[in-house]
Design a protein around this motif. Structure first.
Motif, PDB file in Angstrom:
ATOM      1  N   ALA A  19      26.519  19.281 -16.256  1.00 18.45           N
ATOM      2  CA  ALA A  19      26.287  18.513 -17.480  1.00 18.45           C
ATOM      3  C   ALA A  19      24.844  18.047 -17.591  1.00 18.45           C
ATOM      4  O   ALA A  19      24.288  17.481 -16.643  1.00 18.45           O
ATOM      5  N   ALA A  20      24.249  18.266 -18.758  1.00 18.07           N
ATOM      6  CA  ALA A  20      22.898  17.763 -19.024  1.00 18.07           C
ATOM      7  C   ALA A  20      22.930  16.301 -19.432  1.00 18.07           C
ATOM      8  O   ALA A  20      21.980  15.557 -19.194  1.00 18.07           O
ATOM      9  N   ASP A  21      24.008  15.877 -20.084  1.00 22.61           N
ATOM     10  CA  ASP A  21      24.195  14.468 -20.413  1.00 22.61           C
ATOM     11  C   ASP A  21      25.685  14.169 -20.468  1.00 22.61           C
ATOM     12  O   ASP A  21      26.517  15.065 -20.301  1.00 22.61           O
ATOM     13  N   ALA A  22      26.033  12.912 -20.689  1.00 21.01           N
ATOM     14  CA  ALA A  22      27.433  12.497 -20.613  1.00 21.01           C
ATOM     15  C   ALA A  22      28.300  13.195 -21.658  1.00 21.01           C
ATOM     16  O   ALA A  22      29.497  13.393 -21.445  1.00 21.01           O
ATOM     17  N   GLY A  23      27.721  13.575 -22.780  1.00 19.83           N
ATOM     18  CA  GLY A  23      28.492  14.262 -23.810  1.00 19.83           C
ATOM     19  C   GLY A  23      28.959  15.638 -23.404  1.00 19.83           C
ATOM     20  O   GLY A  23      29.876  16.191 -24.023  1.00 19.83           O
ATOM     21  N   ASP A  24      28.344  16.212 -22.365  1.00 17.08           N
ATOM     22  CA  ASP A  24      28.706  17.556 -21.906  1.00 17.08           C
ATOM     23  C   ASP A  24      29.868  17.557 -20.916  1.00 17.08           C
ATOM     24  O   ASP A  24      30.309  18.627 -20.494  1.00 17.08           O
ATOM     25  N   LEU A  25      30.342  16.388 -20.525  1.00 17.19           N
ATOM     26  CA  LEU A  25      31.335  16.315 -19.450  1.00 17.19           C
ATOM     27  C   LEU A  25      32.663  16.952 -19.853  1.00 17.19           C
ATOM     28  O   LEU A  25      33.129  16.791 -20.987  1.00 17.19           O
ATOM     29  N   ASP A  26      33.261  17.658 -18.912  1.00 20.90           N
ATOM     30  CA  ASP A  26      34.615  18.172 -19.102  1.00 20.90           C
ATOM     31  C   ASP A  26      35.608  17.031 -18.949  1.00 20.90           C
ATOM     32  O   ASP A  26      35.322  16.016 -18.292  1.00 20.90           O
ATOM     33  N   SER A  27      36.784  17.191 -19.526  1.00 23.56           N
ATOM     34  CA  SER A  27      37.761  16.108 -19.543  1.00 23.56           C
ATOM     35  C   SER A  27      38.150  15.637 -18.152  1.00 23.56           C
ATOM     36  O   SER A  27      38.400  14.439 -17.935  1.00 23.56           O
ATOM     37  N   GLU A  28      38.171  16.556 -17.181  1.00 17.62           N
ATOM     38  CA  GLU A  28      38.566  16.153 -15.828  1.00 17.62           C
ATOM     39  C   GLU A  28      37.519  15.260 -15.148  1.00 17.62           C
ATOM     40  O   GLU A  28      37.806  14.614 -14.140  1.00 17.62           O
ATOM     41  N   ASP A  29      36.321  15.223 -15.708  1.00 15.54           N
ATOM     42  CA  ASP A  29      35.269  14.376 -15.139  1.00 15.54           C
ATOM     43  C   ASP A  29      35.058  13.091 -15.946  1.00 15.54           C
ATOM     44  O   ASP A  29      34.064  12.377 -15.745  1.00 15.54           O
ATOM     45  N   ILE A  30      35.982  12.801 -16.859  1.00 13.67           N
ATOM     46  CA  ILE A  30      35.914  11.577 -17.655  1.00 13.67           C
ATOM     47  C   ILE A  30      37.162  10.755 -17.338  1.00 13.67           C
ATOM     48  O   ILE A  30      38.278  11.147 -17.684  1.00 13.67           O
ATOM     49  N   SER A  31      37.002   9.633 -16.702  1.00  9.80           N
ATOM     50  CA  SER A  31      38.156   8.821 -16.325  1.00  9.80           C
ATOM     51  C   SER A  31      38.744   8.126 -17.549  1.00  9.80           C
ATOM     52  O   SER A  31      38.015   7.776 -18.483  1.00  9.80           O
ATOM     53  N   PRO A  32      40.071   7.923 -17.570  1.00 11.00           N
ATOM     54  CA  PRO A  32      40.687   7.179 -18.681  1.00 11.00           C
ATOM     55  C   PRO A  32      40.067   5.795 -18.851  1.00 11.00           C
ATOM     56  O   PRO A  32      39.914   5.321 -19.984  1.00 11.00           O
ATOM     57  N   GLY A  33      39.698   5.161 -17.744  1.00  7.02           N
ATOM     58  CA  GLY A  33      39.080   3.847 -17.832  1.00  7.02           C
ATOM     59  C   GLY A  33      37.753   3.883 -18.555  1.00  7.02           C
ATOM     60  O   GLY A  33      37.419   2.960 -19.319  1.00  7.02           O
ATOM     61  N   ARG A  34      36.999   4.944 -18.332  1.00 10.01           N
ATOM     62  CA  ARG A  34      35.714   5.069 -19.024  1.00 10.01           C
ATOM     63  C   ARG A  34      35.930   5.294 -20.515  1.00 10.01           C
ATOM     64  O   ARG A  34      35.223   4.712 -21.346  1.00 10.01           O
ATOM     65  N   VAL A  35      36.884   6.123 -20.858  1.00 10.83           N
ATOM     66  CA  VAL A  35      37.191   6.355 -22.277  1.00 10.83           C
ATOM     67  C   VAL A  35      37.558   5.040 -22.951  1.00 10.83           C
ATOM     68  O   VAL A  35      37.050   4.707 -24.028  1.00 10.83           O
ATOM     69  N   ASP A  36      38.435   4.270 -22.315  1.00 14.72           N
ATOM     70  CA  ASP A  36      38.855   2.989 -22.891  1.00 14.72           C
ATOM     71  C   ASP A  36      37.672   2.045 -23.056  1.00 14.72           C
ATOM     72  O   ASP A  36      37.570   1.327 -24.065  1.00 14.72           O
ATOM     73  N   ALA A  37      36.775   2.031 -22.072  1.00 11.10           N
ATOM     74  CA  ALA A  37      35.616   1.137 -22.136  1.00 11.10           C
ATOM     75  C   ALA A  37      34.669   1.537 -23.268  1.00 11.10           C
ATOM     76  O   ALA A  37      34.103   0.673 -23.952  1.00 11.10           O
ATOM     77  N   VAL A  38      34.494   2.842 -23.479  1.00 10.50           N
ATOM     78  CA  VAL A  38      33.619   3.298 -24.573  1.00 10.50           C
ATOM     79  C   VAL A  38      34.278   2.994 -25.922  1.00 10.50           C
ATOM     80  O   VAL A  38      33.598   2.579 -26.871  1.00 10.50           O
ATOM     81  N   LYS A  39      35.577   3.157 -26.012  1.00 15.55           N
ATOM     82  CA  LYS A  39      36.284   2.799 -27.244  1.00 15.55           C
ATOM     83  C   LYS A  39      36.136   1.303 -27.542  1.00 15.55           C
ATOM     84  O   LYS A  39      35.977   0.896 -28.701  1.00 15.55           O
ATOM     85  N   GLU A  40      36.175   0.495 -26.486  1.00  7.96           N
ATOM     86  CA  GLU A  40      35.997  -0.949 -26.658  1.00  7.96           C
ATOM     87  C   GLU A  40      34.599  -1.264 -27.189  1.00  7.96           C
ATOM     88  O   GLU A  40      34.429  -2.121 -28.067  1.00  7.96           O
ATOM     89  N   LEU A  41      33.603  -0.566 -26.674  1.00  9.63           N
ATOM     90  CA  LEU A  41      32.243  -0.743 -27.187  1.00  9.63           C
ATOM     91  C   LEU A  41      32.176  -0.410 -28.675  1.00  9.63           C
ATOM     92  O   LEU A  41      31.543  -1.115 -29.457  1.00  9.63           O
ATOM     93  N   LEU A  42      32.817   0.690 -29.043  1.00  3.44           N
ATOM     94  CA  LEU A  42      32.800   1.113 -30.439  1.00  3.44           C
ATOM     95  C   LEU A  42      33.398   0.046 -31.349  1.00  3.44           C
ATOM     96  O   LEU A  42      32.880  -0.231 -32.438  1.00  3.44           O
ATOM     97  N   LEU A  43      34.458  -0.573 -30.900  1.00  2.00           N
ATOM     98  CA  LEU A  43      35.176  -1.537 -31.737  1.00  2.00           C
ATOM     99  C   LEU A  43      34.591  -2.944 -31.669  1.00  2.00           C
ATOM    100  O   LEU A  43      34.625  -3.676 -32.663  1.00  2.00           O
ATOM    101  N   GLU A  44      34.047  -3.317 -30.513  1.00  3.42           N
ATOM    102  CA  GLU A  44      33.752  -4.731 -30.298  1.00  3.42           C
ATOM    103  C   GLU A  44      32.289  -5.056 -30.044  1.00  3.42           C
ATOM    104  O   GLU A  44      31.916  -6.233 -30.067  1.00  3.42           O
ATOM    105  N   SER A  45      31.459  -4.084 -29.805  1.00  2.00           N
ATOM    106  CA  SER A  45      30.049  -4.399 -29.560  1.00  2.00           C
ATOM    107  C   SER A  45      29.430  -5.004 -30.814  1.00  2.00           C
ATOM    108  O   SER A  45      29.659  -4.539 -31.934  1.00  2.00           O
ATOM    109  N   GLY A  46      28.639  -6.024 -30.619  1.00  2.00           N
ATOM    110  CA  GLY A  46      27.921  -6.623 -31.738  1.00  2.00           C
ATOM    111  C   GLY A  46      26.630  -5.911 -32.069  1.00  2.00           C
ATOM    112  O   GLY A  46      25.921  -6.292 -33.008  1.00  2.00           O
ATOM    113  N   ASP A  47      26.325  -4.874 -31.310  1.00  2.00           N
ATOM    114  CA  ASP A  47      25.092  -4.117 -31.492  1.00  2.00           C
ATOM    115  C   ASP A  47      25.451  -2.773 -32.143  1.00  2.00           C
ATOM    116  O   ASP A  47      26.097  -1.937 -31.525  1.00  2.00           O
TER     117      ASP A  47
END
Length: 212
Positions: A19-47
């Motif tokens: 992977a050149a960056d995080a967007g290139d990651l295959d699903s097996e290299d993305i933990s469910p916890g990381r997905v949930d945390a990024v979704k939380e950023l999308l919904l709740e970040s004030g930035d």
């Protein structure tokens, strides 16, 4: 950006050396916890800038809420324009990064849910990006490869308009003109021939120098 947020949005696991960056990651290299945390950023970040990065990353990973959010951001360019710049020419390259995320989305959703579902979901956003590329210097070579590979006719009219809009502006669009001509030589040679004949030129006349 907070270091923990930056790590969440950008880190690549040690085993994912493909992977050149995080967007290139295959699903097996993305933990469910990381997905949930990024979704939380999308919904709740004030930035909103952080929300944009989260939307782009989720889109790359094939999550529909990321794609929906990314499309909404297209109406707020002041949030994201200028976040990525071209390494040689310094122009805003953010829309190309959005384009790459959407094409990654297509690949991930096509694998899990089928190409026809992915095809419908990405269409409007891809057409918006093509239209923007008529006036801005960012490249859409990934888009041309996508349409050539998938043979989706719904993009052909927009790509013809794109070529007609850029062909007489080589100082702005450089390699984009040559790439688009190559695309049409391969998929609709009659159109390419018509465009070249009208200008009394060959395709190689549009090939910039390597420094361009």
């Amino acid at each position: 950006m907070d270091p923990k947020v930056y790590e969440l949005l950008n880190s690549i696991p040690e085993q994912a050396d493909y992977a050149a960056d995080a967007g290139d990651l295959d699903s097996e290299d993305i933990s469910p916890g990381r997905v949930d945390a990024v979704k939380e950023l999308l919904l709740e970040s004030g930035d909103e800038e952080v929300q944009f990065y989260a939307a782009k990353l989720l889109t790359s990973w094939g999550y529909h809420e990321g794609l929906v959010a990314l499309e909404k951001f297209m109406s707020k360019p002041e949030v994201f324009e200028g976040l990525y710049t071209h390494r040689l020419h310094g122009y805003d390259d953010t829309y190309r990064y959005i384009l790459m995320a959407v094409i990654m989305y297509f690949a991930n959703v096509a694998e899990k849910e089928g190409k026809e579902i992915a095809r419908v979901q990405v269409r409007d956003l891809l057409l918006k990006i093509v239209a923007l590329a008529e006036k801005r210097p960012f490249e859409i070579s990934e888009m041309l490869r996508f349409v050539k590979r998938e043979k989706y006719p719904e993009y052909m009219a927009a790509l013809k308009e794109y070529l007609l809009a850029i062909i007489d502006q080589p100082d702005v669009h450089r390699w984009k003109i040559y790439d688009a001509l190559e695309f049409f030589v391969a998929v609709e040679p009659g159109f390419a021939e018509l465009i070249l004949k009208a200008r009394n030129k060959l395709i190689d006349n549009f090939k910039p120098s390597r420094e361009s």
